[in-house]
Scaffold this motif. Structure first.
Motif, PDB file in Angstrom:
ATOM      1  N   TYR A 106      -3.930   2.133   6.370  1.00 49.45           N
ATOM      2  CA  TYR A 106      -5.137   2.660   6.825  1.00 49.45           C
ATOM      3  C   TYR A 106      -6.255   2.192   7.603  1.00 49.45           C
ATOM      4  N   HIS A 142      -3.205  12.569   3.331  1.00 51.09           N
ATOM      5  CA  HIS A 142      -3.167  11.904   3.296  1.00 51.09           C
ATOM      6  C   HIS A 142      -4.145  10.184   2.890  1.00 51.09           C
ATOM      7  N   ARG A 146      -5.526   8.856  -0.679  1.00 56.77           N
ATOM      8  CA  ARG A 146      -5.382   7.026  -1.072  1.00 56.77           C
ATOM      9  C   ARG A 146      -7.213   7.175  -1.538  1.00 56.77           C
ATOM     10  N   GLU A 149      -6.865   7.944  -4.811  1.00 57.13           N
ATOM     11  CA  GLU A 149      -6.510   7.261  -6.059  1.00 57.13           C
ATOM     12  C   GLU A 149      -7.722   6.074  -6.520  1.00 57.13           C
ATOM     13  N   GLU A 150      -7.576   5.294  -5.366  1.00 55.27           N
ATOM     14  CA  GLU A 150      -9.064   4.255  -5.318  1.00 55.27           C
ATOM     15  C   GLU A 150     -10.039   4.718  -5.945  1.00 55.27           C
ATOM     16  N   GLN A 200       1.708  -1.869  -1.380  1.00 56.64           N
ATOM     17  CA  GLN A 200       0.516  -0.339  -1.774  1.00 56.64           C
ATOM     18  C   GLN A 200       0.768  -0.513  -3.485  1.00 56.64           C
ATOM     19  N   HIS A 202      -0.429   2.237  -6.370  1.00 55.73           N
ATOM     20  CA  HIS A 202      -1.135   3.142  -7.189  1.00 55.73           C
ATOM     21  C   HIS A 202      -2.205   2.142  -7.818  1.00 55.73           C
TER      22      HIS A 202
END
Length: 242
Positions: A106, A142, A146, A149-150, A200, A202
């Motif tokens: 990423y 996406h 991400r 999510e972080e 990766q 989650h």
């Protein structure tokens, strides 16, 4: 009772007396084998020849031999997280490349901010090594997911933009750059037939996830699977000049 051995003897038309005579053992010994006792290796081999069954078919619990390392062995080392990878492993990986360097991530910001690595990538591109870098589309869906999510919000997009600035000299030297908006399951760092694959997890940053050091041994192995994954993402990316 050893049902596989009993079935094999019945199928071969051999009874315990026949087995005892052919192997030169007492019939009671054969009866103990039938009851479940494990024969000596030489007797196991003889019974396999008599019945036509393999030793592991006759005795399913028989330990499998440990195979020596072969050309199919691809996993060189597993690191519990990316920060456990020795810093010089990255420079050794890219430094040995003679034909191709591929980077799929990423942001790969930790590389873009490393002066030694960025200089190495630039020199490899100038020397004719094909360098391909696929980073996340800063405004991509996406990438935003991400970041959520972080729990860093727009931080992921900011990292990518910062990395793009750091990689400008590499692109100016001839490296190819594309931006992608895919669900990234692994970051891939490839130099010819060796790869560092950052898995990766989650909710965790890539730096906290395990890394596999792989060496491609065949066209059917694990490393090839990851390289195919890179090609798929690369094909969907849009060209960028950083």
């Amino acid at each position: 009772m050893n049902p596989p051995l009993a079935r094999a003897l019945r199928g071969a038309g051999i009874d315990t007396i026949d087995v005892a005579a052919r192997l030169g053992v007492d019939p009671k010994t054969v009866q103990r084998w039938m009851a479940g006792r494990m024969p000596y290796p030489r007797h196991r081999d003889a019974l396999a020849r008599l019945t036509g069954w393999s030793p592991h078919d006759l005795w399913p619990a028989l330990p499998r031999p440990v195979e020596p390392a072969t050309q199919r062995d691809e996993v060189m080392i597993v690191y519990p997280h990316r920060s456990a990878v020795p810093p010089d492993s990255w420079s050794r990986l890219f430094g040995q490349a003679q034909q191709e360097i591929d980077i799929l991530a990423y942001s790969a910001l930790f590389l873009a901010e490393d002066i030694e690595i960025s200089s190495l990538l630039r020199s490899k591109a100038e020397a004719g090594v094909r360098v391909r870098i696929a980073l996340g589309e800063p405004a991509g869906k996406h990438i935003a997911d991400r970041g959520g999510e972080e729990h860093i919000g727009d931080g992921m997009s900011a990292r990518i933009r910062t990395a793009l600035i750091g990689l400008r000299p590499v692109v100016a030297a001839g490296a190819e750059l594309r931006l992608h908006d895919t669900v990234l399951y692994n970051s891939i760092y490839r130099a010819d037939d060796e790869l560092l694959v950052n898995t990766q997890v989650h909710g965790h940053p890539a730096s906290h996830a395990p890394v596999l050091h792989l060496r491609r041994r065949s066209a059917e192995g694990m490393a090839t699977t990851y390289l195919d994954s890179f090609e798929r993402v690369w094909a969907t990316g849009r060209e960028s000049k950083a």
